[in-house]
Design a protein around this motif. Structure first.
Motif, PDB file in Angstrom:
ATOM      1  N   LEU A 149       0.969  -1.084   0.161  1.00  0.00           N
ATOM      2  CA  LEU A 149      -0.135   0.000   0.019  1.00  0.00           C
ATOM      3  C   LEU A 149       0.779   1.335   0.065  1.00  0.00           C
ATOM      4  O   LEU A 149       0.692   2.313  -0.831  1.00  0.00           O
ATOM      5  N   ALA A 150       1.654   1.485   0.835  1.00  0.00           N
ATOM      6  CA  ALA A 150       2.773   2.268   0.854  1.00  0.00           C
ATOM      7  C   ALA A 150       3.449   2.785  -0.454  1.00  0.00           C
ATOM      8  O   ALA A 150       3.553   3.812  -1.002  1.00  0.00           O
ATOM      9  N   THR A 163      -5.435  -9.774  -2.756  1.00  0.00           N
ATOM     10  CA  THR A 163      -6.158  -9.855  -1.438  1.00  0.00           C
ATOM     11  C   THR A 163      -6.709  -8.526  -1.300  1.00  0.00           C
ATOM     12  O   THR A 163      -7.569  -8.275  -0.822  1.00  0.00           O
ATOM     13  N   LEU A 164      -5.705  -7.438  -1.476  1.00  0.00           N
ATOM     14  CA  LEU A 164      -5.912  -6.162  -1.230  1.00  0.00           C
ATOM     15  C   LEU A 164      -7.144  -5.485  -2.116  1.00  0.00           C
ATOM     16  O   LEU A 164      -8.047  -4.561  -1.661  1.00  0.00           O
ATOM     17  N   GLU A 165      -7.411  -5.956  -3.314  1.00  0.00           N
ATOM     18  CA  GLU A 165      -8.273  -5.644  -4.139  1.00  0.00           C
ATOM     19  C   GLU A 165      -9.699  -6.236  -3.820  1.00  0.00           C
ATOM     20  O   GLU A 165     -10.506  -5.457  -3.669  1.00  0.00           O
ATOM     21  N   THR A 166      -9.641  -7.337  -3.031  1.00  0.00           N
ATOM     22  CA  THR A 166     -10.865  -7.890  -2.786  1.00  0.00           C
ATOM     23  C   THR A 166     -11.189  -7.303  -1.606  1.00  0.00           C
ATOM     24  O   THR A 166     -12.593  -7.393  -1.300  1.00  0.00           O
ATOM     25  N   ALA A 167     -10.456  -6.854  -0.802  1.00  0.00           N
ATOM     26  CA  ALA A 167     -10.762  -5.960   0.393  1.00  0.00           C
ATOM     27  C   ALA A 167     -11.302  -4.467   0.067  1.00  0.00           C
ATOM     28  O   ALA A 167     -11.567  -3.942   0.914  1.00  0.00           O
ATOM     29  N   GLY A 168     -10.960  -4.090  -1.113  1.00  0.00           N
ATOM     30  CA  GLY A 168     -11.663  -2.733  -1.559  1.00  0.00           C
ATOM     31  C   GLY A 168     -10.455  -1.878  -1.266  1.00  0.00           C
ATOM     32  O   GLY A 168     -10.486  -0.437  -1.247  1.00  0.00           O
ATOM     33  N   LEU A 169      -9.151  -2.230  -1.061  1.00  0.00           N
ATOM     34  CA  LEU A 169      -7.933  -1.266  -0.789  1.00  0.00           C
ATOM     35  C   LEU A 169      -7.088  -0.879  -1.946  1.00  0.00           C
ATOM     36  O   LEU A 169      -6.595   0.402  -1.904  1.00  0.00           O
ATOM     37  N   VAL A 170      -7.259  -1.515  -3.030  1.00  0.00           N
ATOM     38  CA  VAL A 170      -6.372  -0.965  -4.220  1.00  0.00           C
ATOM     39  C   VAL A 170      -7.621  -1.646  -5.499  1.00  0.00           C
ATOM     40  O   VAL A 170      -8.200  -2.312  -5.408  1.00  0.00           O
ATOM     41  N   THR A 202      -7.573   2.780  -3.399  1.00  0.00           N
ATOM     42  CA  THR A 202      -8.922   3.470  -3.532  1.00  0.00           C
ATOM     43  C   THR A 202      -8.995   4.460  -2.243  1.00  0.00           C
ATOM     44  O   THR A 202      -8.087   4.395  -1.432  1.00  0.00           O
ATOM     45  N   PRO A 203     -10.067   5.136  -2.074  1.00  0.00           N
ATOM     46  CA  PRO A 203     -10.184   5.837  -1.085  1.00  0.00           C
ATOM     47  C   PRO A 203     -10.052   5.307   0.364  1.00  0.00           C
ATOM     48  O   PRO A 203      -9.560   5.523   1.136  1.00  0.00           O
ATOM     49  N   GLN A 204     -10.575   4.181   0.376  1.00  0.00           N
ATOM     50  CA  GLN A 204     -10.641   3.182   1.642  1.00  0.00           C
ATOM     51  C   GLN A 204      -9.129   2.693   2.003  1.00  0.00           C
ATOM     52  O   GLN A 204      -8.693   2.789   3.105  1.00  0.00           O
ATOM     53  N   GLY A 205      -8.628   2.419   0.777  1.00  0.00           N
ATOM     54  CA  GLY A 205      -7.099   1.998   0.802  1.00  0.00           C
ATOM     55  C   GLY A 205      -6.121   3.133   1.505  1.00  0.00           C
ATOM     56  O   GLY A 205      -5.432   3.070   2.544  1.00  0.00           O
ATOM     57  N   ARG A 206      -6.505   4.515   0.962  1.00  0.00           N
ATOM     58  CA  ARG A 206      -5.738   5.646   1.594  1.00  0.00           C
ATOM     59  C   ARG A 206      -6.005   5.735   2.915  1.00  0.00           C
ATOM     60  O   ARG A 206      -5.150   6.071   3.734  1.00  0.00           O
ATOM     61  N   THR A 207      -7.468   5.656   3.521  1.00  0.00           N
ATOM     62  CA  THR A 207      -7.628   5.706   4.853  1.00  0.00           C
ATOM     63  C   THR A 207      -7.099   4.685   5.736  1.00  0.00           C
ATOM     64  O   THR A 207      -6.403   5.064   6.755  1.00  0.00           O
ATOM     65  N   SER A 210       0.032   3.945   8.793  1.00  0.00           N
ATOM     66  CA  SER A 210       1.328   4.602   8.583  1.00  0.00           C
ATOM     67  C   SER A 210       1.549   5.367   9.937  1.00  0.00           C
ATOM     68  O   SER A 210       2.507   5.343  10.689  1.00  0.00           O
ATOM     69  N   ARG A 211       0.422   5.963  10.793  1.00  0.00           N
ATOM     70  CA  ARG A 211       0.837   6.464  11.933  1.00  0.00           C
ATOM     71  C   ARG A 211       1.058   5.375  12.957  1.00  0.00           C
ATOM     72  O   ARG A 211       2.149   5.688  14.160  1.00  0.00           O
ATOM     73  N   ALA A 212       0.746   4.270  13.022  1.00  0.00           N
ATOM     74  CA  ALA A 212       1.041   3.098  13.832  1.00  0.00           C
ATOM     75  C   ALA A 212       2.632   2.969  13.485  1.00  0.00           C
ATOM     76  O   ALA A 212       3.382   2.676  14.589  1.00  0.00           O
ATOM     77  N   ALA A 213       3.061   2.835  12.260  1.00  0.00           N
ATOM     78  CA  ALA A 213       4.161   2.469  12.028  1.00  0.00           C
ATOM     79  C   ALA A 213       5.238   3.368  12.505  1.00  0.00           C
ATOM     80  O   ALA A 213       6.350   3.344  12.860  1.00  0.00           O
ATOM     81  N   ALA A 214       4.863   4.591  12.160  1.00  0.00           N
ATOM     82  CA  ALA A 214       5.626   5.750  12.858  1.00  0.00           C
ATOM     83  C   ALA A 214       6.017   5.799  14.408  1.00  0.00           C
ATOM     84  O   ALA A 214       7.179   6.129  14.627  1.00  0.00           O
ATOM     85  N   THR A 215       5.145   5.002  15.156  1.00  0.00           N
ATOM     86  CA  THR A 215       5.612   4.915  16.532  1.00  0.00           C
ATOM     87  C   THR A 215       6.890   4.179  16.616  1.00  0.00           C
ATOM     88  O   THR A 215       7.385   4.008  17.860  1.00  0.00           O
ATOM     89  N   LEU A 216       7.028   3.256  15.548  1.00  0.00           N
ATOM     90  CA  LEU A 216       8.057   2.276  15.773  1.00  0.00           C
ATOM     91  C   LEU A 216       9.391   2.815  15.310  1.00  0.00           C
ATOM     92  O   LEU A 216      10.485   2.370  15.242  1.00  0.00           O
ATOM     93  N   ASP A 217       9.306   3.909  14.644  1.00  0.00           N
ATOM     94  CA  ASP A 217      10.494   4.735  14.123  1.00  0.00           C
ATOM     95  C   ASP A 217      11.112   5.630  14.732  1.00  0.00           C
ATOM     96  O   ASP A 217      12.024   6.371  14.522  1.00  0.00           O
TER      97      ASP A 217
END
Length: 142
Positions: free
Chosen positions: A37-38, A68-75, A92-97, A103-110
């Motif tokens: 996604l990123a 898998t991501l397409e089926t979930a509506g994310l791409v 997709t807009p849902q994928g962006r959300t 990304s915010r969760a990943a940033a906590t690990l950075d």
């Protein structure tokens, strides 16, 4: 006793991988799906072959990840090019959300403190790791 650099990196990768999996779980993603996604967000319309190279997986694996991501509506794949043409992939807009939250969760690990480093040390380490990663791509395994 110091351990070999490669083994230290492998050990750190295992620890960080588990933490990353835990951080992605509430967003319904695996680390590989987050990477896909990123990468798509950074390069809208990217083709699957290039995407596989960017996220360091096989073409078959990226195909399964995207499906898998397409089926979930994310791409979504742009199939307007016709048969035999590259199908670009976009969020997709849902994928962006979902990506924004993940990304915010990943940033906590950075945070450099997570690594026991100062900001300057983290910058140096990141630079060295990127150099080592490039070297691995440029020289075939022996």
């Amino acid at each position: 006793m110091d351990s070999p650099v490669g083994w230290t990196i492998v050990r750190l990768a295992h620890v960080l991988s588990r933490r990353f999996e835990t951080a992605m779980r509430p967003h319904g993603l695996t680390p590989a799906q987050f990477g896909v996604l990123a990468t798509i967000a950074a390069e809208p319309g990217i083709g699957s072959g290039q995407l596989a190279r960017r996220v360091l997986v096989t073409a078959q694996s990226v195909g399964e990840l995207v499906a898998t991501l397409e089926t979930a509506g994310l791409v979504a794949r742009d199939r307007s090019g016709g048969p035999g043409r590259r199908a670009g992939i976009r969020l997709t807009p849902q994928g962006r959300t979902v990506l924004d939250g993940a990304s915010r969760a990943a940033a906590t690990l950075d945070d450099p403190a997570v690594f026991g480093l100062s900001p300057a040390e983290a910058t140096t380490l990141n630079s060295l790791l990127h150099r080592a990663l490039r070297a691995q791509h440029e020289s075939p395994p022996t």
